[in-house]
Scaffold this active site. Structure first.
Site, short mmCIF file in Angstrom:
data_model
loop_
_atom_site.label_atom_id
_atom_site.label_comp_id
_atom_site.label_asym_id
_atom_site.label_seq_id
_atom_site.Cartn_x
_atom_site.Cartn_y
_atom_site.Cartn_z
N GLY A 37 0.82 -1.22 0.00
CA GLY A 37 0.00 0.00 0.00
C GLY A 37 0.85 1.25 0.00
CG ASP A 38 0.56 3.72 2.40
OD1 ASP A 38 -0.58 4.18 2.29
OD2 ASP A 38 0.96 3.10 3.40
CD GLU A 39 1.52 0.16 -3.26
OE1 GLU A 39 0.45 0.83 -3.19
OE2 GLU A 39 1.58 -1.02 -2.88
CG ASN A 99 -8.96 0.25 4.40
OD1 ASN A 99 -9.62 0.75 3.51
ND2 ASN A 99 -8.63 -1.02 4.42
N GLY A 153 -6.22 6.07 1.85
CA GLY A 153 -6.22 7.53 1.85
C GLY A 153 -5.31 8.00 0.76
CG HIS A 154 -5.98 8.68 -3.03
ND1 HIS A 154 -6.69 7.52 -3.12
CD2 HIS A 154 -6.65 9.60 -3.71
CE1 HIS A 154 -7.76 7.76 -3.82
NE2 HIS A 154 -7.77 9.01 -4.20
CB VAL A 203 11.16 12.77 -10.32
CG1 VAL A 203 11.86 11.60 -10.98
CG2 VAL A 203 10.56 13.71 -11.36
CD GLN A 244 -6.68 -0.96 1.33
OE1 GLN A 244 -7.41 -1.67 0.68
NE2 GLN A 244 -7.11 0.16 1.89
N PRO A 279 4.06 6.57 11.46
CG PRO A 279 5.79 6.66 13.02
CD PRO A 279 4.30 6.58 12.90
CE LYS A 314 3.09 12.29 -10.31
NZ LYS A 314 4.41 12.87 -10.14
CE LYS A 366 -3.10 1.97 -4.18
NZ LYS A 366 -2.13 1.85 -3.09
#
Ligand code: IMP
Length: 430
Positions: free
Chosen positions: A12-14, A38, A40-41, A418, A228, A308, A18, A16
């Site tokens: 998760g949190d890759e 669960n 979030g972006h 980037v 995820q 974190p 964007k 996505k």
């Protein structure tokens, strides 16, 4: 007309969001097919930053129809808060949002169950859930007896159903040490609250399965937005340290009702390194200065919980497995800029388990816990790359790093990110 799926290849949190945001322009419909609040972006658009949990980011483009499909679990209070927050900032949320009447509904007891059971499924280590009631709601869905779908909120027997479920839940929670004075389950209050939510949500509720089947048959351009990552998939991930839905591309079919054969392109999203939030094994974790450096440069803190994130080197064994599992065609490598200026980088190319070198991702979490990563060390690049827009302008070491990832995952890298801005994107496939 092809349907596209964007899916995470790690835990998760890759980033996505964007990529979904970039692709939305070329699509008519954006679909969330699993998970819940669960996820979030963060979407940065028109100089404004928005945090979304359940509503697809297509909401910022008026021509795009956003669909929350039946495979999602939905907390009406938090969804309404999300709608209100967007409306307050002038974002139109009306006919462009559709909610499946098949989506299962999260209730207060689910939040309490999450709190009580999070640390009871594995000795000594908690799952570390987001505490949004996701797992308990999916458990009730599969268990059926105590489940409520969005469409049920509009039926005549809704109040009596809530009374019946509340009674059962009260007994269950007491058995787990819950339902104490700090936690009350008042059926009348819950029924009244949910009846109010239901009224407000009524305009959005629809049979999204029928809508989406009509759409793909009419050649509409559909984008499926995974939440995820594939390694958190309940069936194929690092069980039990997973979420409770099929967060690999496998979830598209069951979660939306659209057969997999309509999905002609799967874009797998991976960070240039690895992160994980919550419990569970993480072979390439760097619980040291390197990890802290990545966390700080990459702002690696949970969007939903602000926890974190654990950080580590790129794990090609895990990404290759996830890419195969999700039928990935091309890769998007995110946050490459975060690795700039590190003198050298490590890529995990294999694991050692019981004295043997393996490249297959272990199916049991105990084995994954015991593997030793086999690293290849490659040179870093000593310049910033946030301004680079063409692959050929990347430092040779950064290009070599991407090439190695592509070779190990056996998929081409089509997109490189980037920086958070839409502009900070390199289309490597061109
Ligand atoms: P749950 O989905 O809240 O039940 O949490 C189960 C596991 O999935 C925990 O390790 C969470 O940290 C993780 N998880 C759930 N949603 C996300 C996400 O959107 N990004 C990263 N990890 C997640």
């Amino acid at each position: 007309m092809p349907a596209t799926c964007v899916v995470g290849l790690q835990w998760g949190d890759e980033a996505k969001g964007k990529i979904v945001d970039l692709l939305t322009e070329q699509h008519d419909i954006v679909v969330r097919y699993q998970g819940g609040a669960n996820a979030g972006h963060t979407v940065v658009t028109g100089g404004q930053t928005y945090k979304l949990s359940l509503i697809p980011s297509g909401i910022f483009r008026p021509h795009v129809q956003c669909v929350v499909a039946g495979g999602v679990v939905l907390n009406p209070a938090s969804l309404l808060a999300e709608i209100d927050a967007l409306s307050a900032r002038g974002v139109y949320v009306g006919k462009n949002l559709m909610l499946s009447d098949r989506a299962h509904v999260i209730f207060p007891w689910h939040l309490e169950e999450d709190r009580l059971l999070n640390d009871q499924c594995s000795e000594g280590e908690a799952i570390g859930t987001t505490m949004r009631g996701i797992g308990p709601c999916y458990r009730d869905k599969v268990g059926r007896s105590l489940a409520v779908r969005l469409g049920d909120l509009y039926r005549d027997n809704f109040r009596s159903r809530i009374e019946q479920i509340t009674e059962a839940k009260r007994r269950m929670l007491a058995g787990f040490g819950g339902d104490g004075p700090a936690f009350r389950l008042d059926a009348a209050e819950i029924a009244a609250d949910y009846a109010r939510y239901a009224e407000r949500l009524r305009p959005y509720v629809a049979d999204t399965t029928a809508y989406l089947l009509d759409a793909v048959e009419a050649q509409k351009r559909v984008l499926f937005e995974g939440a995820q990552g594939s390694l958190l998939d309940v069936d194929h991930g690092t069980f039990p340290f997973v979420t409770s839905s099929n967060s690999s591309a496998g979830g598209v079919w069951s979660g939306s009702g659209v057969p997999g054969r309509y999905v002609t392109k799967v874009i797998g999203i991976a960070k240039a390194y690895t992160t994980r939030v919550g419990g569970g094994p993480f072979p390439t974790e760097q619980d040291n200065e390197t990890g802290a450096h990545i966390r700080q440069r990459g702002n690696e803190y949970g969007t939903v919980t602000r926890r974190p994130r654990r950080c580590g080197w790129f794990d090609a064994v895990a990404v290759r497995y996830a890419a195969r599992l999700s039928g990935v065609d091309v890769l998007a490598v995110m946050l490459l800029d975060v690795l700039s200026r590190l003198p050298e980088l490590k890529i995990c190319v294999a694991y050692e388990l019981n004295g043997r070198r393996i490249t297959q991702f272990p199916s049991h979490v105990d084995d994954l816990r015991r593997v030793t990563p086999v690293y290849e060390t490659v040179p870093g690049w000593q310049t910033e790359i946030a301004h680079v827009r063409r692959v050929e302008d990347l430092p040779p070491a950064a290009r070599a790093y991407l090439d190695r990832i592509a070779a190990l995952a056996a998929r081409p890298v089509e997109i490189v990110s980037v920086g958070a801005d839409r502009e900070q994107t390199i289309l490597a496939g061109r």
